[in-house]
Motif scaffolding. Sequence first.
Motif, short mmCIF file in Angstrom:
data_model
loop_
_atom_site.label_atom_id
_atom_site.label_comp_id
_atom_site.label_asym_id
_atom_site.label_seq_id
_atom_site.Cartn_x
_atom_site.Cartn_y
_atom_site.Cartn_z
N ILE A 116 -3.42 7.07 4.00
CA ILE A 116 -2.55 5.93 3.70
C ILE A 116 -1.79 5.50 4.94
O ILE A 116 -1.67 4.31 5.26
CB ILE A 116 -1.56 6.30 2.56
N ILE B 63 -3.16 -5.99 -3.81
CA ILE B 63 -4.22 -5.03 -3.45
C ILE B 63 -4.87 -4.49 -4.72
O ILE B 63 -4.31 -4.60 -5.82
CB ILE B 63 -3.67 -3.86 -2.61
N ILE C 182 -9.51 0.65 -0.75
CA ILE C 182 -8.38 -0.25 -0.97
C ILE C 182 -8.82 -1.66 -0.63
O ILE C 182 -9.17 -1.95 0.51
CB ILE C 182 -7.16 0.17 -0.13
N VAL D 58 0.83 -1.20 0.00
CA VAL D 58 0.00 0.00 0.00
C VAL D 58 0.87 1.26 0.00
O VAL D 58 0.67 2.17 -0.82
CB VAL D 58 -0.95 0.01 1.22
N TYR E 275 -7.11 -0.87 -6.04
CA TYR E 275 -7.69 0.44 -5.77
C TYR E 275 -9.03 0.55 -6.49
O TYR E 275 -9.17 0.08 -7.63
CB TYR E 275 -6.76 1.56 -6.26
N CYS F 42 -1.97 1.92 6.88
CA CYS F 42 -0.78 1.10 7.09
C CYS F 42 -0.53 0.84 8.58
O CYS F 42 -0.08 -0.26 8.97
CB CYS F 42 0.44 1.77 6.46
#
Length: 543
Positions: free
Chosen positions: A409, A307, A300, A277, A309, A413
């Motif tokens: 983001i 992954i 996500i 990510v 998007y 994470c």
Amino acid sequence: MFRKIRRYITIFRVFSKYNLFSLIYSEVNQYYVSNRRNPCVLDSKNRENAVKLRKAMEELGPTFIKLGQILSKRPDIVPAIYIEELGNLQDNVNPLEFDKMKVAFEGFSCSIGTEEINDSLEHSNFDILSIFDEFNTEPIACASIAQVYEAKLDGKRVAVKITRPNLIETINLDLAILYDLRPLIVRMIGLGKNFDIGSFLYEFRELLNRELDLSNEARNIKRFAENFEDVKEVHVPYIYDDYSNENVLVMDYMEGVTIRKLSGVTPEKKKWYADIVSKSYLKQVYLDGFYHADPHSSNIILQEDGIAYIDFGAVGIIDDELRRNMLNLFYGIYKKRLDVVFESFMKITGVNKEDVNVRRFKLDLDDIISKQNYSSGERQSDNYATLALKYDLSLPSEFSTLERALILIEANCLELDPKFNLLENAKPVIIKVLMKRYSPFEAFEYLQLEGDRYLEIIKELPQGVNDVIETIRGYKIERFEKKTDEIRKYKTIDSISKYTFLLGIFLASSYFAISGEGYLPLMGIIGFICAIFLFAVMFVKNS
């Protein structure tokens, strides 16, 4: 005119209902200290006001919901308590019934499908859903602009995104009213004095125009797919162009789970997801200059091999200059070089050094560098917004949008890996970008692109040099002629002065020679002879 008046009445009624006019007379605290684990501001009064503002925006409809969502991505201008509450607008939009949404399919005969389908669409009793193998009329996602449905097309599972009906007229009316209410908005939300509300509303209008046209999102998805075609861990949905237009977007349904619903995997797997990510996002920002502007956890999708998007309605574009300054900022933090960080931040904000207290500002920047390099498991991306608020600096909207995206983001994470540090993941990307920037290939490509311009300059160089020489020569001649005229003028004045002096001697000597007594006649004769001689010498010399 009457529609605008009615809308004004509705807005004032909603504002009165939630007592939002009281915000005009209150001071909104923009200076906040983020708790490392919980970045909320423990201020019950401001929290209550933020909740009221969020509920009012939900009640006022799509334009105000989208405005709240945009403001929730601007931590440089909106206090943290409002950022947190307005962020809830992302998921709390009530769905419309499918019968009302079906109007988006009108005009399909102009843009999609085969000739047989187009012929069938001409008949008013034709059911558009018969194009699909299956179609679930219960939406799987609802937003202020569109709703998403699950369906099957040619045996493949697809997602169908449909815009809400009658949006354009309502949005244009609301935008006109928002423009009228600019002073109230500035005061109510507590925007800084350097904030340009006019430019913000103009950018907001452009954003809405882009999001209302789903063909823009289709182009964004294709561009992302091209940027990540060599990255096997990152997936982007395929667009079915034959079944898509400005009101409907048909794309692959991305299988998987969101970050918040992830369970039953090892910590190593979660760390692997966090790594993908963060690095994929840093690639978007620093390598591609084209990034997903709303990467919250629902957009996500975690899959077994990587992954995906989704929802590309909001994207960000960074020009080369801003990208270079941001990279220098990151590089300065990475290398712990305070002056590089300071200069980069000044260029990003466009503020002169004289406008800030440099010593205090550098102390705060040094604190940010320390946190970025030595902290673990703590959110760091909002440090720049905090700094901008503290010194009342206006960050570029592109930087602010990106910083909000980086906050999302980083939060994603950290949820996957509690020890995550964004800078650690940024180091290899920074090195890769610097190697690309100064690679021989980049230099050669630059020379190729700029070669014709430089060739023209070289071709015109001799003529340019000749023009310069002629200019200098003309300047020298002009100076010489001017000097000659001055010399001639001064010489004439000098001659007149000398002739006048000799004439005086001549007349005086003549008078003494004729009328003088004693030795004066002798002196007069000598003076007369000398005057005649000097007159002759000067006449010959001047001739």
